[in-house]
Design an enzyme around this catalytic site. Sequence first.
Site, PDB file in Angstrom:
ATOM      1  N   SER A  71       0.834  -1.196   0.000  1.00  0.00           N
ATOM      2  CA  SER A  71       0.000   0.000   0.000  1.00  0.00           C
ATOM      3  C   SER A  71       0.869   1.247   0.000  1.00  0.00           C
ATOM      4  O   SER A  71       1.994   1.238   0.528  1.00  0.00           O
ATOM      5  CB  SER A  71      -0.855  -0.027   1.261  1.00  0.00           C
ATOM      6  OG  SER A  71      -1.420   1.215   1.502  1.00  0.00           O
TER       7      SER A  71
ATOM      8  N   TYR B  95      -2.083  -1.132  10.918  1.00  0.00           N
ATOM      9  CA  TYR B  95      -2.325  -1.651   9.567  1.00  0.00           C
ATOM     10  C   TYR B  95      -1.144  -1.314   8.653  1.00  0.00           C
ATOM     11  O   TYR B  95      -0.609  -2.172   7.946  1.00  0.00           O
ATOM     12  CB  TYR B  95      -3.630  -1.076   8.992  1.00  0.00           C
ATOM     13  CG  TYR B  95      -3.761  -1.303   7.508  1.00  0.00           C
ATOM     14  CD1 TYR B  95      -4.039  -2.571   7.003  1.00  0.00           C
ATOM     15  CD2 TYR B  95      -3.562  -0.260   6.600  1.00  0.00           C
ATOM     16  CE1 TYR B  95      -4.125  -2.790   5.634  1.00  0.00           C
ATOM     17  CE2 TYR B  95      -3.654  -0.464   5.234  1.00  0.00           C
ATOM     18  CZ  TYR B  95      -3.934  -1.734   4.753  1.00  0.00           C
ATOM     19  OH  TYR B  95      -4.009  -1.946   3.397  1.00  0.00           O
TER      20      TYR B  95
ATOM     21  N   LYS C 134       1.803  -3.764   6.554  1.00  0.00           N
ATOM     22  CA  LYS C 134       2.215  -3.740   5.139  1.00  0.00           C
ATOM     23  C   LYS C 134       3.723  -3.527   5.034  1.00  0.00           C
ATOM     24  O   LYS C 134       4.411  -4.173   4.236  1.00  0.00           O
ATOM     25  CB  LYS C 134       1.457  -2.632   4.388  1.00  0.00           C
ATOM     26  CG  LYS C 134      -0.031  -2.901   4.251  1.00  0.00           C
ATOM     27  CD  LYS C 134      -0.274  -4.182   3.453  1.00  0.00           C
ATOM     28  CE  LYS C 134      -1.704  -4.628   3.473  1.00  0.00           C
ATOM     29  NZ  LYS C 134      -1.897  -5.984   2.942  1.00  0.00           N
TER      30      LYS C 134
HETATM   31  P1  NAD Z   1     -11.114  -7.067   1.161  1.00  0.00           P
HETATM   32  O1  NAD Z   1     -11.351  -7.062   2.633  1.00  0.00           O
HETATM   33  O2  NAD Z   1     -12.274  -6.885   0.258  1.00  0.00           O
HETATM   34  O3  NAD Z   1     -10.364  -8.417   0.735  1.00  0.00           O
HETATM   35  C1  NAD Z   1      -9.516  -9.116   1.615  1.00  0.00           C
HETATM   36  C2  NAD Z   1      -9.992 -10.557   1.661  1.00  0.00           C
HETATM   37  O4  NAD Z   1      -9.138 -11.312   2.499  1.00  0.00           O
HETATM   38  C3  NAD Z   1     -11.410 -10.693   2.215  1.00  0.00           C
HETATM   39  O5  NAD Z   1     -12.176 -11.461   1.302  1.00  0.00           O
HETATM   40  C4  NAD Z   1     -11.223 -11.409   3.539  1.00  0.00           C
HETATM   41  O6  NAD Z   1     -12.324 -12.265   3.812  1.00  0.00           O
HETATM   42  C5  NAD Z   1      -9.934 -12.177   3.297  1.00  0.00           C
HETATM   43  N1  NAD Z   1      -9.115 -12.470   4.482  1.00  0.00           N
HETATM   44  C6  NAD Z   1      -8.667 -11.613   5.438  1.00  0.00           C
HETATM   45  N2  NAD Z   1      -7.888 -12.265   6.317  1.00  0.00           N
HETATM   46  C7  NAD Z   1      -7.836 -13.569   5.911  1.00  0.00           C
HETATM   47  C8  NAD Z   1      -7.178 -14.722   6.396  1.00  0.00           C
HETATM   48  N3  NAD Z   1      -6.424 -14.680   7.484  1.00  0.00           N
HETATM   49  N4  NAD Z   1      -7.350 -15.866   5.727  1.00  0.00           N
HETATM   50  C9  NAD Z   1      -8.121 -15.938   4.624  1.00  0.00           C
HETATM   51  N5  NAD Z   1      -8.756 -14.880   4.106  1.00  0.00           N
HETATM   52  C10 NAD Z   1      -8.613 -13.704   4.747  1.00  0.00           C
HETATM   53  O7  NAD Z   1     -10.003  -5.964   0.878  1.00  0.00           O
HETATM   54  P2  NAD Z   1      -9.433  -5.417  -0.516  1.00  0.00           P
HETATM   55  O8  NAD Z   1      -9.763  -3.973  -0.593  1.00  0.00           O
HETATM   56  O9  NAD Z   1      -9.792  -6.306  -1.624  1.00  0.00           O
HETATM   57  O10 NAD Z   1      -7.883  -5.504  -0.210  1.00  0.00           O
HETATM   58  C11 NAD Z   1      -7.070  -6.584  -0.633  1.00  0.00           C
HETATM   59  C12 NAD Z   1      -5.661  -6.371  -0.158  1.00  0.00           C
HETATM   60  O11 NAD Z   1      -5.165  -5.133  -0.688  1.00  0.00           O
HETATM   61  C13 NAD Z   1      -5.527  -6.270   1.363  1.00  0.00           C
HETATM   62  O12 NAD Z   1      -4.341  -6.924   1.766  1.00  0.00           O
HETATM   63  C14 NAD Z   1      -5.428  -4.778   1.598  1.00  0.00           C
HETATM   64  O13 NAD Z   1      -4.739  -4.483   2.785  1.00  0.00           O
HETATM   65  C15 NAD Z   1      -4.655  -4.321   0.363  1.00  0.00           C
HETATM   66  N6  NAD Z   1      -4.872  -2.893   0.032  1.00  0.00           N
HETATM   67  C16 NAD Z   1      -6.143  -2.444  -0.132  1.00  0.00           C
HETATM   68  C17 NAD Z   1      -6.355  -1.084  -0.398  1.00  0.00           C
HETATM   69  C18 NAD Z   1      -7.749  -0.538  -0.548  1.00  0.00           C
HETATM   70  O14 NAD Z   1      -7.922   0.677  -0.453  1.00  0.00           O
HETATM   71  N7  NAD Z   1      -8.766  -1.359  -0.803  1.00  0.00           N
HETATM   72  C19 NAD Z   1      -5.252  -0.204  -0.520  1.00  0.00           C
HETATM   73  C20 NAD Z   1      -3.980  -0.718  -0.367  1.00  0.00           C
HETATM   74  C21 NAD Z   1      -3.790  -2.076  -0.095  1.00  0.00           C
HETATM   75  N1  UFG Z   2     -12.531  11.255   3.285  1.00  0.00           N
HETATM   76  C1  UFG Z   2     -13.559  12.112   3.634  1.00  0.00           C
HETATM   77  N2  UFG Z   2     -14.702  11.579   4.124  1.00  0.00           N
HETATM   78  C2  UFG Z   2     -14.876  10.231   4.286  1.00  0.00           C
HETATM   79  C3  UFG Z   2     -13.835   9.353   3.919  1.00  0.00           C
HETATM   80  C4  UFG Z   2     -12.663   9.906   3.426  1.00  0.00           C
HETATM   81  O1  UFG Z   2     -13.421  13.335   3.514  1.00  0.00           O
HETATM   82  O2  UFG Z   2     -15.944   9.819   4.758  1.00  0.00           O
HETATM   83  C5  UFG Z   2     -11.288  11.831   2.716  1.00  0.00           C
HETATM   84  C6  UFG Z   2     -10.045  11.529   3.529  1.00  0.00           C
HETATM   85  O3  UFG Z   2      -9.870  12.498   4.535  1.00  0.00           O
HETATM   86  C7  UFG Z   2      -8.961  11.554   2.445  1.00  0.00           C
HETATM   87  C8  UFG Z   2      -9.686  11.032   1.207  1.00  0.00           C
HETATM   88  O4  UFG Z   2     -11.078  11.205   1.465  1.00  0.00           O
HETATM   89  O5  UFG Z   2      -8.570  12.883   2.191  1.00  0.00           O
HETATM   90  C9  UFG Z   2      -9.425   9.561   0.938  1.00  0.00           C
HETATM   91  O6  UFG Z   2      -9.699   8.808   2.120  1.00  0.00           O
HETATM   92  P1  UFG Z   2      -9.807   7.211   2.091  1.00  0.00           P
HETATM   93  O7  UFG Z   2     -10.135   6.778   3.492  1.00  0.00           O
HETATM   94  O8  UFG Z   2     -10.720   6.777   1.012  1.00  0.00           O
HETATM   95  O9  UFG Z   2      -8.354   6.754   1.655  1.00  0.00           O
HETATM   96  P2  UFG Z   2      -6.927   6.986   2.334  1.00  0.00           P
HETATM   97  O10 UFG Z   2      -6.064   7.656   1.329  1.00  0.00           O
HETATM   98  O11 UFG Z   2      -7.047   7.628   3.653  1.00  0.00           O
HETATM   99  O12 UFG Z   2      -6.458   5.486   2.608  1.00  0.00           O
HETATM  100  C10 UFG Z   2      -6.590   4.466   1.619  1.00  0.00           C
HETATM  101  C11 UFG Z   2      -6.818   3.122   2.311  1.00  0.00           C
HETATM  102  C12 UFG Z   2      -5.585   2.724   3.061  1.00  0.00           C
HETATM  103  C13 UFG Z   2      -4.414   2.718   2.132  1.00  0.00           C
HETATM  104  C14 UFG Z   2      -4.272   4.059   1.460  1.00  0.00           C
HETATM  105  C15 UFG Z   2      -3.194   3.978   0.415  1.00  0.00           C
HETATM  106  O13 UFG Z   2      -7.889   3.207   3.218  1.00  0.00           O
HETATM  107  O14 UFG Z   2      -5.749   1.408   3.546  1.00  0.00           O
HETATM  108  O15 UFG Z   2      -5.480   4.418   0.808  1.00  0.00           O
HETATM  109  O16 UFG Z   2      -2.933   5.247  -0.085  1.00  0.00           O
HETATM  110  F1  UFG Z   2      -3.300   2.433   2.819  1.00  0.00           F
END
Ligand code: NAD
Ligand code: UFG
Length: 339
Positions: free
Chosen positions: A125, A150, A154
Amino acid sequence: MTVLVTGGSGYIGSHTCLELLNAGYDVVVIDNLCNSSPKSLQRVEELAGGKHIPFYQADVRDRAALTKIFEEHTIDFVIHFAGLKAVGESVAKPLAYYDNNLNATMTLCDVMGSHGCKRIVFSSSATVYSGDNKMPLSETSKTGNCTNPYGWTKYMGEQILRDIAKADPEWSVCNLRYFNPVGAHESGLIGEDPKDIPNNLMPYISQTAIGRRDHLSVFGNDYDTPDGTGVRDYIHVVDLARGHVAALSYLQDHKGECIFNLGTGVGYSVLDMVHAFETANGVDVPYEIAPRRPGDLPTVYSSPEKSRQVLGWEATYSLEDMCRDTWHWQSLNPNGYQD
Ligand code: NAD
Ligand code: UFG
């Protein structure tokens, strides 16, 4: 070639499974469904013309369950999405996050190694980058100083994989640093389905537009940005999914560790997102200005140059596409996969 996708029924995982099937890979999924629905993979199979995805409902920390998968399938690559991802929850429950995210990664790599499978793509991330970098963030920007458990999982997950690749030159490790994934598959059949009140901006906007939430709280309008609200690098989840397909091609003939940003290189503010969503979909998104959210940075966006040059991958979907596809998914599935 067969890819084991951990967390494959989740948001990014389901979209990636579909792109992998479309690219000709076979896919096996392990997911404990702690944050997803089994319906997502049924829909992926449908979208892939009926191709089957063997699914194991199990925890990645469960060594016996993982071993069974490696005994039943010849796995060529692993894409490791499984993890907990709610920043606020990680502050309240650090041990649950370190246990789930780190023990899953370590158990997985151990079982992979003992079955001779040494190619892994890891969901990292942009949160691993230190808050004091200049924008745009490149893969050599400073990391660390994470503001929550969190983020540290990562950071440490990357380090564990880096050390494995150093210790055994047979490993190929790809740490992919995602920026802000949004949107959904254009069919509207799969998308993001947060279980509780969304933490992230885009699902909050779409749930507000559909009437599940009263209004959006904009966290701060006094940042040093063009309109005072936070700026982020939003990327369409299908572009992100295709970045994984590109990473697998790269891993076929590269050993050691590699790191790539997956972002667009363009930053949009919270109000840009609200207005783009309203314009693309002809809906209203009522909002109120609220205090800043602790831990938020003013501006975060990537340099996508390395991914473009080395992986030959770049984002192709526009902000309008991201807004349209989010709304399509939300309006076809107002209550997510429960509908
Ligand atoms: P998500 O929660 O939709 O998907 C994660 C999946 O992993 C879920 O289906 C959950 O049931 C499964 N899971 C969690 N722990 C587990 C375990 N111990 N064993 C088996 N299954 C397990 O989230 P996502 O948004 O699809 O994110 C996927 C990956 O990308 C995550 O590792 C997350 O940290 C990373 N990531 C997501 C974002 C974002 O904004 N969505 C940003 C950066 C990184
Ligand atoms: N925001 C609002 N209102 C809300 C939610 C978010 O104003 O209800 C704003 C936040 O303050 C920020 C922007 O929208 O300025 C984006 O916020 P997000 O929570 O959507 O995303 P972040 O950038 O804070 O974080 C996300 C994921 C993290 C990941 C990161 C990587 O949640 O897990 O992107 O850049 F690590």
